[in-house]
Design a protein around this motif. Structure first.
Motif, PDB file in Angstrom:
ATOM      1  N   GLY A 117       4.409 -14.157  -4.193  1.00 38.43           N
ATOM      2  CA  GLY A 117       3.449 -13.408  -3.385  1.00 38.43           C
ATOM      3  C   GLY A 117       2.475 -12.642  -4.253  1.00 38.43           C
ATOM      4  O   GLY A 117       1.261 -12.614  -3.983  1.00 38.43           O
ATOM      5  N   ASN A 118       2.981 -12.031  -5.319  1.00 37.90           N
ATOM      6  CA  ASN A 118       2.093 -11.306  -6.227  1.00 37.90           C
ATOM      7  C   ASN A 118       1.177 -12.255  -6.988  1.00 37.90           C
ATOM      8  O   ASN A 118       0.000 -11.941  -7.233  1.00 37.90           O
ATOM      9  CB  ASN A 118       2.905 -10.464  -7.213  1.00 37.90           C
ATOM     10  N   GLN A 119       1.701 -13.417  -7.332  1.00 39.37           N
ATOM     11  CA  GLN A 119       0.863 -14.404  -8.017  1.00 39.37           C
ATOM     12  C   GLN A 119      -0.308 -14.822  -7.134  1.00 39.37           C
ATOM     13  O   GLN A 119      -1.436 -14.982  -7.618  1.00 39.37           O
ATOM     14  CB  GLN A 119       1.708 -15.616  -8.408  1.00 39.37           C
ATOM     15  N   ARG A 120      -0.052 -14.975  -5.847  1.00 37.95           N
ATOM     16  CA  ARG A 120      -1.141 -15.315  -4.912  1.00 37.95           C
ATOM     17  C   ARG A 120      -2.152 -14.170  -4.838  1.00 37.95           C
ATOM     18  O   ARG A 120      -3.367 -14.399  -4.785  1.00 37.95           O
ATOM     19  CB  ARG A 120      -0.578 -15.612  -3.522  1.00 37.95           C
ATOM     20  N   PHE A 121      -1.643 -12.944  -4.827  1.00 44.71           N
ATOM     21  CA  PHE A 121      -2.524 -11.773  -4.767  1.00 44.71           C
ATOM     22  C   PHE A 121      -3.439 -11.714  -5.991  1.00 44.71           C
ATOM     23  O   PHE A 121      -4.655 -11.501  -5.864  1.00 44.71           O
ATOM     24  CB  PHE A 121      -1.680 -10.504  -4.680  1.00 44.71           C
ATOM     25  N   VAL A 122      -2.865 -11.920  -7.158  1.00 45.97           N
ATOM     26  CA  VAL A 122      -3.639 -11.871  -8.397  1.00 45.97           C
ATOM     27  C   VAL A 122      -4.675 -12.994  -8.436  1.00 45.97           C
ATOM     28  O   VAL A 122      -5.815 -12.802  -8.875  1.00 45.97           O
ATOM     29  CB  VAL A 122      -2.707 -11.963  -9.627  1.00 45.97           C
ATOM     30  N   GLY A 154       7.217   0.485 -10.398  1.00 45.91           N
ATOM     31  CA  GLY A 154       6.381   1.520 -10.997  1.00 45.91           C
ATOM     32  C   GLY A 154       5.013   0.945 -11.306  1.00 45.91           C
ATOM     33  O   GLY A 154       4.762  -0.245 -11.083  1.00 45.91           O
ATOM     34  N   HIS A 155       4.133   1.763 -11.849  1.00 39.03           N
ATOM     35  CA  HIS A 155       2.779   1.255 -12.092  1.00 39.03           C
ATOM     36  C   HIS A 155       2.093   1.950 -13.267  1.00 39.03           C
ATOM     37  O   HIS A 155       2.483   3.049 -13.677  1.00 39.03           O
ATOM     38  CB  HIS A 155       1.921   1.428 -10.836  1.00 39.03           C
ATOM     39  N   ARG A 156       1.089   1.288 -13.777  1.00 43.06           N
ATOM     40  CA  ARG A 156       0.316   1.806 -14.904  1.00 43.06           C
ATOM     41  C   ARG A 156      -0.362   3.135 -14.528  1.00 43.06           C
ATOM     42  O   ARG A 156      -0.778   3.331 -13.406  1.00 43.06           O
ATOM     43  CB  ARG A 156      -0.750   0.778 -15.315  1.00 43.06           C
ATOM     44  N   ASP A 210      -5.120  -2.411 -13.048  1.00 48.29           N
ATOM     45  CA  ASP A 210      -6.383  -3.054 -13.393  1.00 48.29           C
ATOM     46  C   ASP A 210      -6.441  -4.520 -12.971  1.00 48.29           C
ATOM     47  O   ASP A 210      -7.501  -5.026 -12.590  1.00 48.29           O
ATOM     48  CB  ASP A 210      -6.630  -2.952 -14.900  1.00 48.29           C
ATOM     49  N   THR A 211      -5.299  -5.198 -13.037  1.00 46.26           N
ATOM     50  CA  THR A 211      -5.285  -6.634 -12.740  1.00 46.26           C
ATOM     51  C   THR A 211      -4.559  -6.978 -11.439  1.00 46.26           C
ATOM     52  O   THR A 211      -4.754  -8.068 -10.892  1.00 46.26           O
ATOM     53  CB  THR A 211      -4.607  -7.412 -13.885  1.00 46.26           C
TER      54      THR A 211
END
Length: 238
Positions: A61-66, A148-150, A230-231
């Motif tokens: 799912g995240n790969q599709r989002f990116v 978590g996140h950057r 950012d990505t």
């Protein structure tokens, strides 16, 4: 019957209604320690997938989002009506309250797919652990992702020893162990501390008697993940 007795009966009646709704057609069996009960959900109550398959679904799912190829699954009016009757999420997310990391969007999921807990610093407080125990034990989620996140503001404030008012300090206190563990790691201090904090929270979840029993019986996996603001990309933390 006096009013006090009536109120007591009503409270018990409401409790039974809650229990029936949460358990559905599942069967309760003794299993976790001497005082806890393990729920064995009926197959019809949830998606019949393994913890590894559940994690893979989140990753894809995240790969599709990116890649900007979101499918926006399970977001139709039909799905809305369907999950209004009962929820069968396949994954739980312990994420940061940061407004830039909405789990359903960055993981390309829809109504009823994710059981989400969000709190500053993605910390595993007693309340968050209890909620996630419910999500896994009763609702049947197969994976818990600590996300978590950057450039996490809560972690940054902890590193700087910020003096904060009210209950904000309790959030920073819960992050201090991760900051301490990351001190001698070369590279970006904030990113290192953020990832170390993710792992600390994963450890806390795994120390739960309820969750550890589900892990031992191959019904659950708990992982740490890091989101790049950012990505939009999520990478696993180990």
């Amino acid at each position: 019957m006096n009013k006090k007795t009536q109120k007591g009966n009503l409270s018990r009646r409401n409790l039974f209604k809650f229990g029936a709704g949460a358990i559905g057609t599942g069967v309760l069996t003794a299993g976790i320690g001497s005082k806890l009960m393990v729920l064995e959900p009926a197959v019809a109550q949830q998606k019949d997938i393994t913890p590894d398959q559940a994690l893979q679904s989140l990753i894809e799912g995240n790969q599709r989002f990116v890649a900007r190829k979101r499918r926006n699954p399970n977001q139709t009016p039909t799905r809305l009506v369907e999950v209004a009757k009962a929820q069968k999420p396949f994954a739980s997310i312990l994420g940061c309250a940061d407004s830039r990391v909405p789990a359903e969007i960055v993981l390309d999921q829809g109504f009823g797919d994710l059981f989400v807990c969000r709190v500053a610093g993605n910390i595993a407080t007693s309340e968050e652990i209890g909620s996630l125990e419910f999500g896994s034990l009763v609702l049947g989620t197969k994976v818990i992702m600590v996300l978590g996140h950057r450039r996490c503001g809560a972690v940054d404030a902890t590193i700087k020893g910020a003096q904060v008012p009210g209950q904000i300090a309790t959030v920073l206190d819960a992050i201090k162990l991760g900051v301490e563990r990351s001190k001698n790691i070369p590279g970006d201090q904030l990113e290192n501390a953020t990832k170390a904090n993710i792992l600390v929270q994963v450890e806390k979840l795994k120390s739960s008697t309820v969750l550890s029993q589900l892990i031992d019986t191959n019904k659950l996996t708990i992982v740490g993940a890091f989101y790049d603001l950012d990505t939009g990309k999520i990478t696993m933390v180990s």
